[in-house]
Scaffold this motif. Sequence first.
Motif, PDB file in Angstrom:
ATOM      1  N   ILE A  72       0.817  -1.218   0.000  1.00 54.53           N
ATOM      2  CA  ILE A  72       0.000   0.000   0.000  1.00 54.53           C
ATOM      3  C   ILE A  72       0.849   1.267   0.000  1.00 54.53           C
ATOM      4  CG2 ILE A  72      -1.917  -1.147   1.165  1.00 54.53           C
ATOM      5  CD1 ILE A  72      -0.978   0.056   3.771  1.00 54.53           C
ATOM      6  N   THR A  73       2.172   1.119  -0.107  1.00 60.22           N
ATOM      7  CA  THR A  73       3.059   2.283  -0.112  1.00 60.22           C
ATOM      8  C   THR A  73       3.105   2.908  -1.494  1.00 60.22           C
ATOM      9  OG1 THR A  73       4.416   1.318   1.641  1.00 60.22           O
ATOM     10  CG2 THR A  73       5.405   3.081   0.335  1.00 60.22           C
ATOM     11  N   SER A 133      10.531   7.239  -2.784  1.00 59.11           N
ATOM     12  CA  SER A 133      10.656   5.880  -2.254  1.00 59.11           C
ATOM     13  C   SER A 133      11.618   5.801  -1.076  1.00 59.11           C
ATOM     14  CB  SER A 133      11.120   4.935  -3.367  1.00 59.11           C
ATOM     15  OG  SER A 133      12.361   5.369  -3.900  1.00 59.11           O
ATOM     16  N   ARG A 134      12.725   6.528  -1.130  1.00 57.52           N
ATOM     17  CA  ARG A 134      13.696   6.442  -0.037  1.00 57.52           C
ATOM     18  C   ARG A 134      13.109   6.965   1.271  1.00 57.52           C
ATOM     19  NH1 ARG A 134      18.904   5.291  -1.514  1.00 57.52           N
ATOM     20  NH2 ARG A 134      19.358   5.316  -3.748  1.00 57.52           N
ATOM     21  N   LEU A 135      12.399   8.079   1.180  1.00 57.43           N
ATOM     22  CA  LEU A 135      11.792   8.636   2.388  1.00 57.43           C
ATOM     23  C   LEU A 135      10.715   7.709   2.932  1.00 57.43           C
ATOM     24  CD1 LEU A 135      11.522  10.916   4.421  1.00 57.43           C
ATOM     25  CD2 LEU A 135       9.977  12.079   2.823  1.00 57.43           C
ATOM     26  N   ASN A 170       8.697   3.773   6.817  1.00 57.32           N
ATOM     27  CA  ASN A 170       8.115   2.456   7.095  1.00 57.32           C
ATOM     28  C   ASN A 170       8.963   1.649   8.069  1.00 57.32           C
ATOM     29  OD1 ASN A 170       6.126   3.145   5.303  1.00 57.32           O
ATOM     30  ND2 ASN A 170       6.870   1.855   3.633  1.00 57.32           N
ATOM     31  N   GLY A 171      10.274   1.857   8.041  1.00 57.63           N
ATOM     32  CA  GLY A 171      11.154   1.074   8.899  1.00 57.63           C
ATOM     33  C   GLY A 171      11.407   1.678  10.261  1.00 57.63           C
ATOM     34  N   THR A 172      11.023   2.949  10.467  1.00 60.23           N
ATOM     35  CA  THR A 172      11.318   3.611  11.741  1.00 60.23           C
ATOM     36  C   THR A 172      10.062   4.181  12.393  1.00 60.23           C
ATOM     37  OG1 THR A 172      11.844   5.637  10.522  1.00 60.23           O
ATOM     38  CG2 THR A 172      13.677   4.178  11.073  1.00 60.23           C
ATOM     39  N   VAL A 173       9.456   5.188  11.751  1.00 59.55           N
ATOM     40  CA  VAL A 173       8.335   5.898  12.372  1.00 59.55           C
ATOM     41  C   VAL A 173       7.154   4.967  12.622  1.00 59.55           C
ATOM     42  CG1 VAL A 173       6.747   7.841  12.126  1.00 59.55           C
ATOM     43  CG2 VAL A 173       9.092   8.033  11.284  1.00 59.55           C
TER      44      VAL A 173
END
Length: 688
Positions: free
Chosen positions: A266-267, A272-274, A279-282
Amino acid sequence: MNGVIEGVYEPVQHHWFHCEQQVDCKDSWFPFSREDSPRLEEAHKHGGTRGEEEMVVATEGRRFDVRLKERRRYAVYWEQPPSEVRRCSWFHKGDKDISYTPYPEHTSLALEEAYMISVTLNDWTRKLEFPTGETVVLHSPKLMTQQQTIPSKYWISFPSASEQSRPRTVKRGMEGISIEIPEGEPYQVDHLVFMVHGVGPACDIQLRGVVQCVNDFRDASLSLLSSHFKQGQDGAHMGRVEFLPVNWHRVLHGDATGVDEDIQRITLPSISRLRQFSNGTVLDLFYYNSPTYCQTIIDTVASEINRLHHVFLQRHPQFTGAVSLTGHSLGSLILFDLLTNQEIHNTDEKISSVSSPSEATSINFESFEKTLRNCGLGKFFQMLTKEQMDLESLALCSETDLKDLGMPLGPRKKIMCLLKRWREKQESRTGTSQPVPGVPGVYSQVQEQPMLLSDAPSTSPVDYKYFDIGIGQVSIVYPQLAFQPQAFFALGSPIGMFLSVRGLKRIDPKYSLPTCKSFYNIFHPFDPVAFRIEPMVVSPGVDLPPMLIPHHKGRKRMHLELKDSLMRVSSDLLLSVSTLRGVWQTLTTLPVNTLPPVASVGTTAALPPQESEGSRAQNGTVPPTEMKNISFGMLNGGRRFDYVLQEKPLESFNEYLFAIQSHLCYWDSEDTVLLLLREIYEGKGILL
C-alpha cells in the motif's frame, strides 16, 4: 659452509586476529586482547595433541567463542555471521592503507621458512612468488617488500593498477607496526545491564545497529572504570559491568509477522527512499499502539531479556551481582510498560487472592467441564484434568503455564478472558479485589497499593479504566521477567509524553515500579523526543530544573560556566540598578505628611527585592533552602530522577541543527556512561 656466516634465528611471536566487515564492506582485522591471544595460542598448541576434536575458547568477556579447528569466531548472545580468525605473524601495508593487514597462515608459514633460511645462511636476495601474483622480496631483516605483478594489458581497464603495483611494506611480528592491542576485560562481572533500542534498525548517527552501539557503550564503561574507579579496582573490589543488546526490531519486521510486505503493498511509489525510511522507523510507534503488534513487541523484548539472562548465568555461574535495564527512545517506553505490569512473586498472596471452590460455585460456574464447553474449550477438558486441574488451580495459572501445556494461542487468550470475567463477577459480589493471577494490572474497586497515575482529565470523554492496566496501555498480556531489576535507566525517553497523551496528569508520589526501586530519566537538552517526568510527580506549581549531569572530566563545560557567569553578572547589575533606583526615589520623595492617602492613589508600591523573591518562590521557583521539603515520589526511592546532559560548545550555537544528533548521542556519551556506573556502584558502597 663455503664462507657463509651462520646467524641466530629466533622464532616469531604469533598474535591472534579476527576479521570484521565495516560499513564500506571492507574487511578489517582487529587483534585479540593481551589476555585472549595467549589463551588462544596455548589452546592451539595443545590442540595438536587432541586429533580432530574441536577446541572452543571463550573470548572478549565470554561474549564470543572461537573454534580453533574452523578458525571461526561465533557470537554467543546475538545473531551475527561467524568471522574469520587467524594466527598471525607476518603483515603488509600499502602507501594509502591505514593499518597493517595480516597474511593468511599458509603464506606466513612460507615467509617464516624463507626468513629462517635467510638468517641462517645470511642470504638476503630471496624472492618468494605466490600463485595469487604477489612477490615478496627479503632485502634485509629490517627491509622486506611485496610487489603485485599485474600484466600491462590490464592497466587500461584498471586505472588503479599502477598504484597496486607499488611496493608494499612487509613486517615480521608485532614489533614495529602501529596496531593497538586491547588490554582485555576483567573476568569478574559485578553487574549486568540489558539495553533495548528504539525505533528502526539504526541506533546512532552513523546508522549502526544496536550491537555495535552497545559495544562502544561497553568500551567506554571499561575506560571510565579504569580511570575513575582506580582505587576500587586496585583493592580487588571491582570487576566490570556487562552490557548486552536486546533487539526487537528484527523480529517485528521479520517474515513471521509479514508487516513489511503488507505495508509495501500500500506504499506509494513516489519519494521511495523517504517512504522506506518512514516504514522502517516511524511506523514502529504505530505498531506499538496496535494490540496485535504490541503483544509481539512486548513478548519479544521480555523473552529476549530472559533468554540473554539465562545464557549469561550459564556462562558466568559465579555471578552474584544485580541486573538493570536501559531503554532508548521507544525502548524505554516498552520497558516502562513492562515493569509497571510485573508481579511481586508471593505464593501466599496468590493463593489467598483466589476464591475458594465454594465461591466459584456461587458465581454460577456450574462445573469445570461445562464452563469450558460454554467457552468453546471443551476439547481441552481432558488435557487439564490430566494435570489434575480445576477452576481453582486454573486461576493460579499464567499464560506461560498454559503455553507449557501445549495449548495454542487462541484458547489461551480465551482462558485469560474467562479468568478476567470471573474476577469481575467476584468484585461485583464482594466489592473487593485482588490481582488476578496471569492477568496483570486488573484490580478491584479498592486498591491496596498506590495507584500508578491519578487525576485523569475530567474533560476527556474516554474512560481510561476500560484498559486493563489503568494508564491507557493497550490491553495485552504482559509477560514476567526472570529477575527483579535493580535500576531502570531511560535515555531520550518519551515516557512522560505518552503518559500525558494517554490522558493522565499526575503520578501518585507513593507509586514505585513493583519490582524495580530505582528509575532515572536521562536526556539531552536539545533532544526533540525526550520529555521530563518529575513535573508529573511533584506538587503542582513547583518548577525545578533537572539535575545537571557532571562532565566525565569533573567540571562543567567552559561555555556553560561562562554562561552562568554572565547570568550572575547580569543579575548583580540588575540588583545594583534597583538599589540605586531605590536610593534615588528616597532622596526625591516628598515628606510623609505631604503624601496623599493610599486610597486616593489607586496604585501599590513596588515590592522590595526580598518580597519579589518570595513571590517568585510562590510562583514556582524554589529556593535551595526549600528543596529538601519537596517530595519527589518513590519512583527513585525519594530521590530526583530527571537528569540532563551538558550540551557541547558546538551544539549551543544552533540547537535545531543538532536536534536529531542529540536524540542519538547517548550511545557514545561518556557522561551518560559515568552516571550509570556511579549509580550502579553506589549501591555496592563504591564511590567516585
